[in-house]
Each structure stands twice: as C-alpha cells, then as structure tokens.
Design an enzyme around this catalytic site. Structure first.
Site, PDB file in Angstrom:
ATOM      1  CE  LYS A  52      -3.772  -2.546   2.115  1.00  0.00           C
ATOM      2  NZ  LYS A  52      -4.578  -2.910   3.292  1.00  0.00           N
ATOM      3  CD  GLN A  96      -3.530  -4.779   6.340  1.00  0.00           C
ATOM      4  OE1 GLN A  96      -3.685  -3.718   5.771  1.00  0.00           O
ATOM      5  NE2 GLN A  96      -3.862  -5.929   5.784  1.00  0.00           N
ATOM      6  CG  ASP A 119      -9.412  -0.536   4.708  1.00  0.00           C
ATOM      7  OD1 ASP A 119      -9.115  -0.921   3.570  1.00  0.00           O
ATOM      8  OD2 ASP A 119      -8.713  -0.754   5.716  1.00  0.00           O
TER       9      ASP A 119
HETATM   10  N1  GUN Z   1      -6.869  -7.333   6.036  1.00  0.00           N
HETATM   11  C1  GUN Z   1      -7.172  -8.053   4.931  1.00  0.00           C
HETATM   12  N2  GUN Z   1      -7.667  -7.259   3.954  1.00  0.00           N
HETATM   13  C2  GUN Z   1      -7.688  -6.009   4.465  1.00  0.00           C
HETATM   14  C3  GUN Z   1      -8.081  -4.744   3.928  1.00  0.00           C
HETATM   15  O1  GUN Z   1      -8.544  -4.601   2.790  1.00  0.00           O
HETATM   16  N3  GUN Z   1      -7.941  -3.679   4.772  1.00  0.00           N
HETATM   17  C4  GUN Z   1      -7.446  -3.809   6.044  1.00  0.00           C
HETATM   18  N4  GUN Z   1      -7.380  -2.707   6.807  1.00  0.00           N
HETATM   19  N5  GUN Z   1      -7.083  -4.968   6.563  1.00  0.00           N
HETATM   20  C5  GUN Z   1      -7.195  -6.053   5.771  1.00  0.00           C
END
Ligand code: GUN
Length: 292
Positions: A52, A96, A119
C-alpha cells in the site's frame, strides 16, 4: 481460459490516478496523504501494508506507516485513531486487520472518522453503500467489481455464488453484486460453514467468488464449464522450493479449475493488487471531498 490479470488492471488504474493527481497538484490541490496503522509483525499484513505504501509512492501520494508492537493496548490504538481523525494533513487512513485478540476490531473500526475511512469498513459507509448513497466502498469488493468491469465480464442476470461471509469481503460483496448496478444485477447465493450441499450450489454458478481462506477449497468438480472464478484467498503455505520457504495459496485449486473455467484470477496477482487500487481511488476521492 483467460487469466484475469489484477496486476495489469491495477497498474492501469494507478497510471490513471497518477495523471489525475499530477493535474490536481498543478491546479493547487494538496497531495493526497494516506496513513496505515500496522500492529505486530505478521508477515502477510506487513507485505500488504508495504504494498500500500509502495503504491502511494508510485502514484505520487504521501504515505505514513505507523507501527505498534502487538502488546499495544486498545486505549493506545484508540488514541492514535483520534489523533489521525483530527489531523487535517491526513486524508484517509486504514488499520490493517486482523488485530491481536485483546483488541476489539469493531470498536477500532467504529472509532475511525467515516470521512477518512478509505477501507470502507465503518458501519456508516457500509450502510450508505447498501442504499446507493455516496460512500467509500469496501476496498476488496470494489476491486473485484472493477476487475470484472474492466475485463468485459458481464454480471447482469448471472448466478453468482460467494463463498465466505466476512465483514470485509463476502458479506458486502454479496450485497454489491445483487444491487441494481453495473457491475451487479446478479442473483447471489452466499454460502458459508453451515451451508448444506455447498458443492451442488457452487456447481450452478456462472460466477464463483471464493473468500474463505482455505487453500484449494474450490475443486474442479464444483465448477460449471465456462464459469468465471475470482479467488480472494491468500494463505501462506510451507513450500521448500521457494526462497523464503512459503508460497501464497488461493482458495481455488488453480491447476485443475483453470481447465474448466472461462476466466480465473491468479494468486498472487489477481484480487490483491485490485484491493490496493481501490484504496488509492478512495484516498484520492477523500482528498477531493475534504478540500471542496
Ligand atoms: N486485512 C485483509 N484485507 C484487508 C483490507 O482490505 N484492509 C485492512 N485494513 N485490513 C485487511
């Protein structure tokens, strides 16, 4: 069979975003700024968060990575979220997941300002999505829809089986696919651990979306000839032939299913990069909304 190349599709989106950001900055906009909060040292989470941050660099966004040891308290994490909510420099941020067991994920998600929730996990954004109101769409489901759209996959009137009912993928995706939108207009069946005769149900699907985190769960005998297969699974399994000792495995038995289907996403290089592209789209949108 055709590969649904998430890496290439996400690169095309990132190229478009870079042009859009350069243009905004020339016109005097601030640089979009995404922050990511990572708790602990889980290898998978670290890989995703680093990807990211790297995507931000490629597009010309600013990024901040905030790391905590897995002993961080819920109160400390909540304090950081309030700080990020109030920091005008930050356009959007993510925490995350998964978080350690002593931290309540829902409490953390609900503490995030919905206007910075890039998100799309906050109940306010999920509720707005349900009602077709402007909102941040959940990153992985939105990425899957965009992948299908950009690769010319028709969804209207199709029978779609979503395997797995997580809050971040299966549940919102099943709603988004059923909605009167394009992509959308599917007849959706959401199957899960208590579903009877999963195989029979999956066999009827024109589009199969596997999001349960069980490597190789979808086998060739569960797949109708010509189906479209979207594999959301990314489990690390031991693989001594790899330099790092593990390989990423999807929820689909790729080698055998590939022979039967019309389209299939690889793992890695399918859905994962599309999640990141969605996050970048949401971050630019957030910057624009905040600076209107
Ligand atoms: N863990 C697995 N996929 C995601 C996601 O798209 N965003 C976040 N914050 N955590 C995750």
């Amino acid at each position: 069979m055709q590969l649904l190349d998430g890496k290439a599709t996400s690169q095309a989106i990132k190229d478009e975003l870079k042009l859009a950001v350069d243009k905004r900055i020339k016109e005097g906009s601030k640089t979009p700024h995404l922050a990511a909060v990572l708790v602990g040292n889980d290898g998978g989470s670290l890989t995703y968060v680093n990807a990211k941050v790297k995507a931000c660099e490629q597009i010309g966004f600013q990024s901040s990575l905030i790391r905590y040891d897995d002993t961080v308290t819920e109160a400390e994490l909540l304090a950081k979220i309030i700080e990020l909510n109030n920091d005008d420099e930050i356009d959007g941020f993510i925490v995350q997941l998964p978080l350690p067991n002593h931290i309540d994920e829902l409490k953390i998600t609900m503490a995030i300002d919905p206007d910075k929730d890039v998100d799309g996990f906050h109940p306010q954004n999920l509720g707005k999505m349900m009602l077709n109101l402007p909102s941040f769409l959940p990153a992985t489901p939105a990425g899957i829809l965009e992948l299908m759209k950009r690769n010319g996959i028709e969804t209207s009137g199709k029978d779609c089986v979503v395997i797995g009912r997580s809050n971040i993928v299966g549940m919102p995706l099943s709603i988004m696919l059923a909605k009167k939108n394009d992509p959308g207009n599917c007849t959706v069946t959401l199957v899960h651990s208590r579903t009877k005769n999963i195989k029979k149900k999956v066999l009827q699907a024109d589009i199969i979306i596997a999001a349960i985190g069980q490597p190789g769960f979808v086998t060739a005998d569960m797949v109708k000839e010509g189906a479209v297969i979207i594999d959301v699974g990314t489990t690390r399994v031991v693989d001594s032939s790899k330099k790092n000792g593990w390989a990423l495995k999807g929820d689909v038995d790729f080698a055998n299913v590939a022979e039967k289907c019309s389209y299939i996403t690889p793992v890695p290089g399918g859905v994962g990069p599309m999640t990141i592209a969605s996050l970048m789209i949401n971050t630019l949108q957030s910057m624009e909304l905040r600076n209107k």
